[in-house]
Design a protein around this motif. Structure first.
Motif: not given
Length: 258
Positions: A50-55, A40-46
């Motif tokens: 999303a990745f920089i909020s991943t630990s 969903s994040d990828i489809e909406h260009g995010k």
């Protein structure tokens, strides 16, 4: 921050990629796993947000920054990697106890200098799954069935990484809706005591895989099949065990909270 968890099948694929057995780099394998859980994040260009909020654990960072192949793991690396598997809880203390006492004779010593091989890491992940349902005496007996001499891979019925990949792949195949519960179809509403259906389904899938190992004799295939059944049931139990622990922790933490 979100934690970058992998399913057991994804972890098995990562271990195989580290061995050079999948045609994909470890980085590509991690990318594929992350994309699967962030469609969903990828489809909406995010995707970037999303990745920089991943630990990311340090060991994943190493794999992202370099072509990190079969260079071996420290026990800290194995714990870090293991804790990225869904519904697991590794600790350095536990792993040290396994290595020094509980499965010392089955694991063997570090194979790459002071570091452990990928197959040894897979063996520890396998043991972690089994300990949900079995004691260490039973686990040692199962290991002896599949892996005979820890210093000689030639007599193994299959490698630890291949075994880990086998039961994790079958488990995901039987959990099509990804709810962590094995899917069983064909229940008859007019009958009771249909608990045999899940057992029969797991057993059939395990037998199909074992029979594909044509280099093994019938007795050896049966041993692999039975171990796969036990491993898959243990993975199912691990999920239910994690729910019980979360509810216990919440109950105790919130008790008498003002």
């Amino acid at each position: 921050m979100q934690t970058f968890y992998l399913t057991r099948k994804e972890m098995a694929t990562l271990l195989l990629s580290l061995q050079g057995n999948t045609g994909k780099s470890p980085l590509a394998t991690l990318q594929e796993a992350w994309v699967k859980s962030h469609k969903s994040d990828i489809e909406h260009g995010k995707s970037f947000a999303a990745f920089i909020s991943t630990s990311l654990p340090p060991i994943f960072e190493k794999m992202i920054r370099s072509n990190w192949r079969d260079v071996g793991f420290s026990l800290t690396d194995i714990v870090s990697l293991g804790n990225q598997i869904e519904y697991t809880n590794f600790s350095v203390t536990s792993i040290q106890n396994w290595v020094k006492r509980d499965i010392k004779e089955r694991l063997g010593g570090p194979r790459l200098g002071k570091k452990y091989s990928i197959d040894q890491a897979a063996l520890l992940f396998f043991v972690d799954d089994l300990k949900t349902t079995l004691d260490f005496e039973a686990i040692r007996q199962l290991l002896d069935l599949i892996f005979h001499n820890p210093n000689d891979d030639s007599d193994d019925l299959l490698s630890p990484t291949a075994l880990y990949a086998a039961y994790s792949s079958i488990f995901e195949e039987l959990d099509q809706n990804n709810d962590q519960l094995l899917d069983v179809q064909g229940h008859d509403a007019g009958k009771i005591n249909q608990d045999h259906m899940l057992e029969g389904l797991i057993k059939r899938k395990a037998e199909q895989f074992a029979q594909s190992l044509t280099r093994l004799n019938k007795e050896q295939q049966d041993a692999v099949s039975h171990v796969l059944v036990i491993a898959m049931v243990s993975v199912q139990a691990a999920y239910l065990h994690s729910i019980a622990k979360r509810f216990l922790n919440a109950t105790l933490f919130l008790h008498d909270l003002n």
